[in-house]
Each structure stands twice: as structure tokens, then as C-alpha cells.
Scaffold this motif. Structure first.
Motif, mmCIF file in Angstrom:
data_model
loop_
_atom_site.group_PDB
_atom_site.id
_atom_site.type_symbol
_atom_site.label_atom_id
_atom_site.label_comp_id
_atom_site.label_asym_id
_atom_site.label_seq_id
_atom_site.Cartn_x
_atom_site.Cartn_y
_atom_site.Cartn_z
ATOM 1 N N PRO A 29 26.906 15.629 5.015
ATOM 2 C CA PRO A 29 26.322 14.113 4.858
ATOM 3 C C PRO A 29 26.210 13.505 6.191
ATOM 4 O O PRO A 29 25.593 12.213 6.301
ATOM 5 C CB PRO A 29 27.203 13.827 3.664
ATOM 6 N N LYS A 45 20.977 11.698 7.750
ATOM 7 C CA LYS A 45 20.067 10.694 8.029
ATOM 8 C C LYS A 45 19.117 11.251 9.086
ATOM 9 O O LYS A 45 18.118 11.298 9.172
ATOM 10 C CB LYS A 45 20.841 9.465 8.683
ATOM 11 N N TYR A 46 19.755 12.041 10.110
ATOM 12 C CA TYR A 46 18.916 12.680 11.130
ATOM 13 C C TYR A 46 18.143 13.969 10.686
ATOM 14 O O TYR A 46 16.984 14.116 11.033
ATOM 15 C CB TYR A 46 19.801 13.172 12.357
ATOM 16 N N LEU A 75 15.601 12.115 7.654
ATOM 17 C CA LEU A 75 14.873 11.181 7.875
ATOM 18 C C LEU A 75 14.497 10.909 9.428
ATOM 19 O O LEU A 75 13.273 10.780 9.756
ATOM 20 C CB LEU A 75 15.528 9.711 7.537
ATOM 21 N N ASN A 128 15.905 4.043 11.355
ATOM 22 C CA ASN A 128 16.683 2.847 12.058
ATOM 23 C C ASN A 128 15.685 1.496 11.673
ATOM 24 O O ASN A 128 16.120 0.445 11.629
ATOM 25 C CB ASN A 128 17.148 2.837 13.420
ATOM 26 N N GLU A 151 9.241 6.402 7.785
ATOM 27 C CA GLU A 151 9.825 6.600 6.280
ATOM 28 C C GLU A 151 8.337 6.631 5.315
ATOM 29 O O GLU A 151 8.152 7.032 4.590
ATOM 30 C CB GLU A 151 10.837 5.652 5.808
ATOM 31 N N TYR A 186 17.176 -2.844 20.542
ATOM 32 C CA TYR A 186 18.391 -3.420 19.653
ATOM 33 C C TYR A 186 18.529 -4.701 20.139
ATOM 34 O O TYR A 186 18.483 -5.082 21.312
ATOM 35 C CB TYR A 186 19.833 -2.782 19.727
ATOM 36 N N ARG A 218 29.352 -1.881 12.899
ATOM 37 C CA ARG A 218 30.443 -1.552 12.012
ATOM 38 C C ARG A 218 31.191 -2.961 11.413
ATOM 39 O O ARG A 218 31.937 -2.595 10.441
ATOM 40 C CB ARG A 218 31.259 -0.431 12.101
ATOM 41 N N PRO A 270 29.783 -6.348 11.297
ATOM 42 C CA PRO A 270 29.105 -7.573 11.623
ATOM 43 C C PRO A 270 29.709 -8.637 11.040
ATOM 44 O O PRO A 270 30.259 -8.835 10.246
ATOM 45 C CB PRO A 270 27.655 -7.208 10.757
ATOM 46 N N ARG A 319 28.235 12.751 16.390
ATOM 47 C CA ARG A 319 29.530 12.058 16.682
ATOM 48 C C ARG A 319 30.472 11.774 15.450
ATOM 49 O O ARG A 319 31.762 11.737 15.574
ATOM 50 C CB ARG A 319 29.224 10.827 17.381
ATOM 51 N N PHE A 339 18.921 1.399 1.759
ATOM 52 C CA PHE A 339 17.925 1.951 2.894
ATOM 53 C C PHE A 339 18.387 3.319 3.257
ATOM 54 O O PHE A 339 19.684 3.932 2.976
ATOM 55 C CB PHE A 339 18.531 0.881 4.110
ATOM 56 N N GLY A 340 17.560 3.956 4.155
ATOM 57 C CA GLY A 340 17.936 5.232 4.707
ATOM 58 C C GLY A 340 18.037 6.272 3.311
ATOM 59 O O GLY A 340 17.330 6.400 2.495
ATOM 60 N N MET A 341 19.157 7.103 3.528
ATOM 61 C CA MET A 341 19.455 8.173 2.655
ATOM 62 C C MET A 341 19.811 7.663 1.145
ATOM 63 O O MET A 341 19.457 8.165 0.132
ATOM 64 C CB MET A 341 20.943 8.930 2.992
ATOM 65 N N SER A 357 26.766 12.584 -1.169
ATOM 66 C CA SER A 357 26.088 12.342 0.480
ATOM 67 C C SER A 357 26.258 10.511 0.687
ATOM 68 O O SER A 357 26.528 10.497 1.921
ATOM 69 C CB SER A 357 24.718 12.427 0.328
ATOM 70 N N ASN A 370 31.221 7.653 5.237
ATOM 71 C CA ASN A 370 30.744 7.151 6.768
ATOM 72 C C ASN A 370 29.688 7.988 7.025
ATOM 73 O O ASN A 370 29.417 9.177 6.958
ATOM 74 C CB ASN A 370 31.930 7.343 7.581
ATOM 75 N N PRO A 371 28.335 7.388 7.684
ATOM 76 C CA PRO A 371 28.366 5.939 8.060
ATOM 77 C C PRO A 371 27.756 5.228 7.070
ATOM 78 O O PRO A 371 26.959 4.093 7.443
ATOM 79 C CB PRO A 371 27.271 6.230 9.458
ATOM 80 N N LEU A 400 27.531 2.052 4.559
ATOM 81 C CA LEU A 400 28.043 0.972 4.435
ATOM 82 C C LEU A 400 27.610 -0.079 3.351
ATOM 83 O O LEU A 400 26.437 -0.194 3.417
ATOM 84 C CB LEU A 400 28.300 0.392 5.923
ATOM 85 N N LEU A 412 26.969 -3.896 3.085
ATOM 86 C CA LEU A 412 26.779 -5.229 3.841
ATOM 87 C C LEU A 412 26.139 -6.306 3.015
ATOM 88 O O LEU A 412 24.921 -6.077 2.381
ATOM 89 C CB LEU A 412 26.143 -5.152 5.252
ATOM 90 N N ALA A 432 30.158 -7.823 6.457
ATOM 91 C CA ALA A 432 30.879 -6.892 5.884
ATOM 92 C C ALA A 432 31.873 -7.649 4.949
ATOM 93 O O ALA A 432 32.062 -8.828 5.225
ATOM 94 C CB ALA A 432 32.023 -6.143 7.250
ATOM 95 N N LEU A 443 23.490 0.537 3.458
ATOM 96 C CA LEU A 443 22.843 0.735 4.578
ATOM 97 C C LEU A 443 23.594 2.193 5.314
ATOM 98 O O LEU A 443 24.580 2.235 4.920
ATOM 99 C CB LEU A 443 22.961 -0.116 6.032
ATOM 100 N N PHE A 444 22.850 2.687 6.206
ATOM 101 C CA PHE A 444 23.840 3.524 7.062
ATOM 102 C C PHE A 444 23.918 3.046 8.471
ATOM 103 O O PHE A 444 22.633 2.597 8.712
ATOM 104 C CB PHE A 444 23.284 5.146 7.106
ATOM 105 N N LEU A 445 24.780 3.556 9.258
ATOM 106 C CA LEU A 445 25.088 2.640 10.743
ATOM 107 C C LEU A 445 25.027 3.572 11.610
ATOM 108 O O LEU A 445 25.420 3.242 12.643
ATOM 109 C CB LEU A 445 26.121 1.760 10.678
ATOM 110 N N ALA A 446 24.609 4.823 11.420
ATOM 111 C CA ALA A 446 24.400 5.791 12.493
ATOM 112 C C ALA A 446 23.106 5.630 13.319
ATOM 113 O O ALA A 446 22.258 5.370 12.611
ATOM 114 C CB ALA A 446 24.391 7.059 12.047
ATOM 115 N N SER A 447 23.258 4.998 14.634
ATOM 116 C CA SER A 447 22.352 4.784 15.284
ATOM 117 C C SER A 447 21.765 5.762 16.353
ATOM 118 O O SER A 447 22.070 6.786 16.378
ATOM 119 C CB SER A 447 22.327 3.242 15.955
#
Lengths: 611, 88
Positions: free
Chosen positions: A237, A241-242, A245, A250, A279, A436, A468, A470, A503, B6-8, B44, B55-56, B58, B60, B66, B82-86
Motif C-alpha cells: 500500500p 498511489k504511484y 494512479l 497530486n 485521474e 507547490y 504532514r 498542516p 521512501r 482523494f486518490g486511493m 490499503s 501512511n501516507p 491522512l 485533514l 490536522a 488524502l494521501f500525502l506522498a508527493s
């Protein structure tokens, strides 16, 4: 286990002017010092400049060098690690530019027995370098001039009757010296900072590798176990995302968070976002075909390409976030077909999509203020004008009319245009800003300003700490420490070289990365030594920039970012100049304490903001 | 309240948002509710063992703020998954 570095350690030095070569070996101490990838590339570039007593080098002159350095895990079972670094002096910034690219070429470099190549001088006529095992061939490139990188690769493969020939090449933008021209290999790009223009200035069209050898690993059994564990995680998991999607996802997230730079950073939300998010294309299966791609040896295969069902699939364009952002929201364009066409066009010319989109957005705003003709490229040069993207890109790549001005990058273009144009030039140290919104991301804002490469989002990825947490505004010292941590962390990734998209797949990155390094190379290292290596490389980067004339006054952001945001959840948010100055000072003080770098002091902001 | 995806999370939810009525919910209660209403998220996006987001991913508030584990989400709120992997 051996205590000596195991793996290719040869540096191939090539003088294009004299058409001579020299080989020498890096020492164990060199690898322990700088690891590989960016670390080794920067080390070799500094040694090249020092040995010749060079400073204030013209990036497009023969004295500039271009260093290719393999990632130390390339051509091994370690996943997402077939990567190499390129280091040179950037024609956009005049400073150090270190970039990364990936896939087969990276592995082939090591399989040619090389840790790195240092290319300098300038050829008399257009040349392709072919590294054929131990042989180096200086080949006439006249017949591949004007070809796209992909076409050039196909021609070279036919000539050498070798379908596995691995080629990195510039497109026509690099040949013409567009200052943000990219270098491409295997469909991947070292995009930012104009490395393609440096190759073009050397009349070096391509570097082709015929790899005959294999790469030795110090501890194959340990490497296999570590690599298998990491590979299993990259299919979980943390990278979904990568895989599913792509980075284009983003778009919706940043728009919802009010952090999507729109119309040349004039806004942070974009009403047309739904129309251009990749998307949307993925969800419109009746209209678009989705194709998947990725780097050699990477289980993630993050690249999602889209093409209209009624069009040739070879025209499918990658929907990377930064590229879609640059031509979409940043130009105010909500036409996905036009955006995908623009991305594909850049890839064929060999142009960095971020800088190209930013240059067009800059021109749109200049036209709005009467500084550039609104018909400079035919269709209206205005935010939201999808029709102008293609002719503007063509003009930039061919350096025709106003395209020739934009081909200089926004900083130099603004100087050329004069008047208020500098207010619309969104760059740091000459490198155009990525997608950004710094006003909503204060740690990222600091990292952009101090980045040795200019406005690069990948040399610190400091937005991670902002995203992470905000709404939590760190004190200046904390923010400076977060920036330093993010820079050092990114430098280790860029020197090992591992793709940052995995990462989140490490439980304890420093410990696990050290174990990988030790298993693959045989050189024992610990987490603290990894971090120390990153600090040494950072120090080298700053020293190279100082040779080129960098001063602390260059660590600054464009004036617009000190104005309040006018829309979205962060309406009214700005970068407070005094707070920013405190963070810069804290950063300089901490870097000076932690390394042997000369003291950096923040610039007076008055020159940007006015007295 | 309206939970935005959002996203996944959006893929697994099969919709861009979900209406949740009734009393205010803490973050943990909201995660439990999402696991019931959108079971495809389990694994997931939602870690069933910790009753938290993987993770990632989250949560919000309004895509901006947060929240603590015990902060309530009420009718007018728009929590965003949201997911925050950028990058990219």
C-alpha cells in the motif's frame, strides 16, 4: 566479507576537444566519502574544477564538465535503484546542477565497468560517444541531428546492429541551446537545469553504451534477502498511489488543500482542475487509453501515459504531476488534450516540462501587462489559452521570435524584456518554480530558497513536513533544522541512488539503507556515516556554487511569494519577510555549525521587497 | 458530515465523497465508520489493527488542518481522506 569496495570503480574521462580519453580508479575512501550517484558526481565535478583552477565557468563553454555517475545499486537486484546522476554547471542558474535519470542506461554504465564518466571540452563537429566495452568511439552525429532522442536511439541501434544499445541523447532543443533542455535515456529525462543545453554546447548529441559485463556484488546472499524484502514492500500500500494512479493524482489533492499554483502563482486553486487531472482520463476509459511504463528493475512502474482512443498510441504522453501542472493550472489551461500534447511535444524536443510551462505562464502574464505581444505565437497568449501551448513550445524549441527570449529561462527573459517583467518571473536562482505553493508550505519555502540547484522540489522534498503537519507553523530554528534534515535525507537517496517514490517502504531508512550499502559494496557503513556523507556532499555543492559566484544574497524567493494568497483555504497567507529572514539566519548558523562550510549569512530582503 | 476522498481512498470508496449522519465522531470512530461503509479501504487505506490510516493516507479537516485523535468531527465538517506522498 571484503573490506574493499566491490563494484565498478573506474572513471572514464573524455576530452571532446582533443578526442582523448583517460581512465583512473576511484578509491575506497572516495566511495566511503561520497557513496555514489550525486555524491560521486559532485565530488568529481569539484575535483575537475579544482584541478584546473576554474571558477566562474561559462556553463555553455568548453571548460564546463558533464559528469555521469552511476548509482551504486544499479545493475543489482535492489529495486527502484537503476539510476544515475548528472552533474554540471547550469546555463539557467550559472551554478551547480545535479540531476537524476533512470532505467537501462544507468545499469549499462556499471555493466561497462564504469562508476562514472567526466566529459569536458567541445567537439569540432556533432558527435556521438559510443562506449563499447573497453573501446570509446567518437562517432559523427550528423545523421542524427534534429532527431528526437527516441529517433536518435533507433538510428544508433540500427547502425550498431544492437537492440540493447543504451542511449542518452538530447533533442533539437539541446542542439539549439535552449537553456532548459533535457537529456533523455530510455524514455526518462534528466530534465531540470539545462543539462541538455550543456551537451548541445559540447556538440555531443548522444552517449551510447554497449555493455558486455556484469556487476559483482560483495554479499550476494544478503543483498538478495534485503532486496526481496524491499521489493515486497514496494508492491504494498505504501506505493499504491504511484502504481495505480501515478503522480498526477497530486492534482486534486493540492487543489483541495489550496496549494496548487495557478496562473503563474497568481492563485492557489484552479476551477478547471477536474478537467486536467490525469485521474479524469483514467476514469474516462471510453475516451482515453492508459499505457503503463516505468524504469528497468522497478516493481512500481509509476508512469501512467494517456492518449485519445482515436489517436496513434505512440503519441501517448506521460501524465506526471509536475508536467500536467506546468501546462494546466499554471497556464490556466483546462484542456487535457492540449496539456498532453504539450508534454509529448516537450519530450520530442527534449525540453524540461516544468521550465517550459513556467516560461509560457510567464509570457502569458507579460502579455496581460503589455510587455509581450498577445499574438507573439499566433493564438492568444493569455491564461487559459490552450491553443497557444503548441506554437509557443515550437517557438521555444526552435528559438524563433519570442520563443528565443523564453528559451533563456524566465530570469534572463525578464531581464531581456525589462520593465515589470521581473515581477512575473517565478524562479529561485534562475530555476523555475515547481508546482507547490510555497506560501502555504513554509518549510518548503525555505528549502527552495537555500537549495544549491535553485527552485528544485526534489533536493529536499521539504513539503513533506509541511504537508504532514498542516497548520502547524514551526519556529525559525525548527524550520531550519527540518530543512537541513530533509536536504541530508534527500542527498542520501540521491547518492545511493534510490527512487524517492519508495521512501515510505523503509521502517528505519538510515539503518536499512546502510545495510543495503554494506551488502552490495562490501564497505561497512552505519547510519551516522551515511548522514555525514550527505553533509560533506552538501558542503561540496556550496563550494562549487561559491566558485561560480554564489553569495548568500542569492538565497531568496521571488517577490510575489511575499504577497498574500488571494484565494482558497490559505487566503491571506504569505511569507513574512522577517520570519523568513530569521529562518534563513537559523539555517545558515546551523549549517555552519554542522559542517566546515563557510558561514552563510542571509541576504537583506530589501533588494527584493523594497526598503 | 461530508467525508471527501482523494486518490486511493476515492478509488476504494467508489465515490468522491460520503455523507455520514448522526452524532459527532472522533477520528477513531470515523475510521471505524469508514471501514464499515467502505470495506475496500481496509488494508490499503485503513489499518484495521490500529484503526488508523495507512501512511501516507491522512485525515485533514477541510483539507487543511490536522486533528487530534479525540477531536470531534461534526455535521458541518468536511474531513478529507488524502494521501500525502508527493513528488513527480
Amino acid at each position: 566479507m571484503s573490506a574493499a569496495y566491490v563494484g565498478p570503480r573506474t572513471v572514464l574521462e573524455i576530452d571532446l576537444t582533443a578526442q582523448t580519453i583517460r581512465r583512473y580508479a576511484l578509491t575506497d575512501a572516495d566511495f566511503a566519502d561520497a557513496l555514489g550517484g550525486v555524491g560521486i558526481a559532485v565530488l568529481l565535478l569539484e575535483r575537475y574544477l579544482e584541478a584546473r583552477g576554474l571558477s566562474a565557468v561559462d556553463p555553455l563553454g568548453a571548460d564546463n564538465a558533464l559528469v555521469f555517475a552511476a548509482g551504486p545499486f544499479a545493475a543489482t537486484p535492489v529495486p527502484a535503484a537503476n539510476k544515475h546522476a548528472l552533474a554540471t554547471l547550469s546555463p539557467l542558474t550559472g551554478l551547480l546542477n545535479e540531476g537524476l535519470s533512470s532505467s537501462h542506461w544507468s545499469a549499462a554504465l556499471r555493466r561497462c565497468g564504469l562508476a562514472a564518466m567526466v566529459v569536458f571540452g567541445a567537439a569540432q563537429a556533432w558527435t556521438t560517444l559510443v562506449i563499447d566495452g573497453d573501446r570509446v568511439v567518437f562517432e559523427d552525429a550528423a545523421d542524427i541531428l534534429g532527431k528526437t532522442p527516441r529517433e536518435a536511439t533507433q538510428t544508433l541501434r540500427r547502425r550498431w546492429q544492437d537492440r540493447t544499445l543504451r542511449v542518452c541523447a538530447v533533442g533539437s532543443a539541446g542542439e539549439r541551446g535552449v537553456r532548459f533542455a533535457a537529456v533523455e535515456n530510455d524514455g526518462r529525462q534528466a530534465g531540470r537545469g539545462g543539462t541538455g543545453a550543456v551537451m548541445g554546447a559540447k556538440r555531443l548529441k548522444a552517449v551510447a553504451l554497449r555493455a558486455h559485463g556484469s556487476v559483482t556484488i560483495a554479499d550476494s546472499a544478503a543483498t538478495a534477502v534485503l532486496a526481496a524484502t524491499l521489493k515486497a514492500r514496494t508492491l504494498g500500500p505504501k506505493t499504491a498511489k504511484y502504481r495505480i494512479l501515478g503522480t498526477g493524482a497530486n492534482m486534486r489533492v493540492l487543489e483541495r488543500m489550496g496549494q496548487l499554483p495557478t496562473r503563474n502563482f497568481g492563485a492557489a486553486t484552479f476551477a478547471g482542475v477536474e478537467a486536467v487531472t490525469p485521474e479524469r482520463a483514467r476514469e474516462s476509459k471510453d475516451a482515453y487509453v492508459e499505457l503503463r511504463s516505468g524504469c528497468a528493475g522497478c516493481p512500481v512502474q509509476c508512469e501512467h501515459m494517456y492518449v485519445r482512443r482515436d489517436r496513434d498510441r505512440t503519441s501517448a504522453a506521460a501524465s506526471e504531476y509536475e508536467s500536467v501542472w506546468a501546462f494546466g493550472p499554471n497556464c490556466g489551461v483546462d484542456d487535457l488534450d492540449a496539456v498532453l500534447d504539450a508534454i509529448g511535444r516537450c519530450d520530442r524536443y527534449g525540453l524540461d516540462t516544468i521550465s517550459t510551462g513556467s516560461a509560457i505562464a510567464f509570457a502569458m502574464e507579460c502579455a496581460q501587462h503589455g510587455l509581450v505581444p498577445s499574438d507573439a505565437f499566433g493564438p492568444p497568449l493569455a491564461f487559459g489559452s490552450a491553443a497557444v501551448l503548441a506554437p509557443a513550445i515550437d517557438a521555444i524549441a526552435t528559438r524563433t521570435g519570442w520563443g528565443d527570449t523564453l528559451a533563456l529561462g524566465v530570469r534572463a527573459a525578464a531581464e531581456h524584456i525589462g520593465g515589470a517583467a521581473a515581477r512575473f518571473a517565478m524562479h529561485a536562482k534562475g530555476l523555475e518554480l515547481p508546482g507547490y505553493e510555497p506560501r502555504a508550505l513554509p518549510t518548503y519555502a525555505l528549502a527552495l530558497a537555500v537549495c544549491t540547484r535553485g527552485a528544485c522540489h526534489n533536493r529536499a522534498a521539504a513539503y513533506d513536513s509541511d504537508l504532514r503537519s498542516p497548520g502547524i507553523v514551526q519556529a525559525a530554528a525548527e524550520r531550519a533544522q527540518s530543512t537541513i534534515d530533509a536536504e541530508d535525507y534527500a542527498l542520501i537517496w540521491d547518492s545511493l541512488v534510490l527512487c524517492k517514490f519508495i521512501r515510505d517502504c523503509f521502517d528505519d531508512f538510515y539503518r536499512e539503507a546502510a545495510a543495503l550499502w554494506t551488502a552490495v559494496t562490501g564497505l561497512p557503513i552505519g547510519a551516522a556515516a551515511l548522514r555525514a556523507s550527505a553533509q560533506r556532499t552538501w558542503e561540496r555543492k556550496r563550494r562549487i556554487n561559491a566558485r561560480q559566484g554564489w553569495t548568500p544574497a542569492d538565497d531568496i524567493l521571488p517577490p510575489r511569494l511575499f504577497e498574500p494568497l488571494r484565494d482558497g483555504p490559505h487566503h491571506g497567507t504569505t511569507i513574512d519577510p522577517h520570519e523568513f529572514a530569521r529562518a534563513l539566519a537559523a539555517y545558515a548558523q546551523m549549517r555552519s555549525q554542522n559542517t566546515n562550510a563557510f558561514l552563510t549569512t542571509p541576504r537583506r530582503l530589501e533588494s527584493v521587497l523594497g526598503p | 458530515m461530508t467525508v471527501e476522498f482523494f486518490g486511493m481512498a476515492r478509488i476504494f470508496a467508489g465515490a468522491p465523497s460520503l455523507e455520514i449522519g448522526g452524532e459527532c465522531l472522533t477520528k477513531r470512530e470515523l475510521v471505524r465508520e469508514l471501514a464499515v461503509r467502505c470495506p475496500a479501504m481496509i488494508g490499503s487505506v485503513i489499518d484495521p489493527a490500529t484503526e488508523a490510516f495507512v501512511n501516507p493516507n491522512l485525515l485533514l479537516l477541510d483539507g487543511r488542518r490536522a486533528t487530534g485523535d479525540d477531536d470531534p468531527f461534526c455535521a458541518a465538517d468536511r474531513p478529507c481522506v488524502l494521501f500525502l506522498a508527493s513528488g513527480g
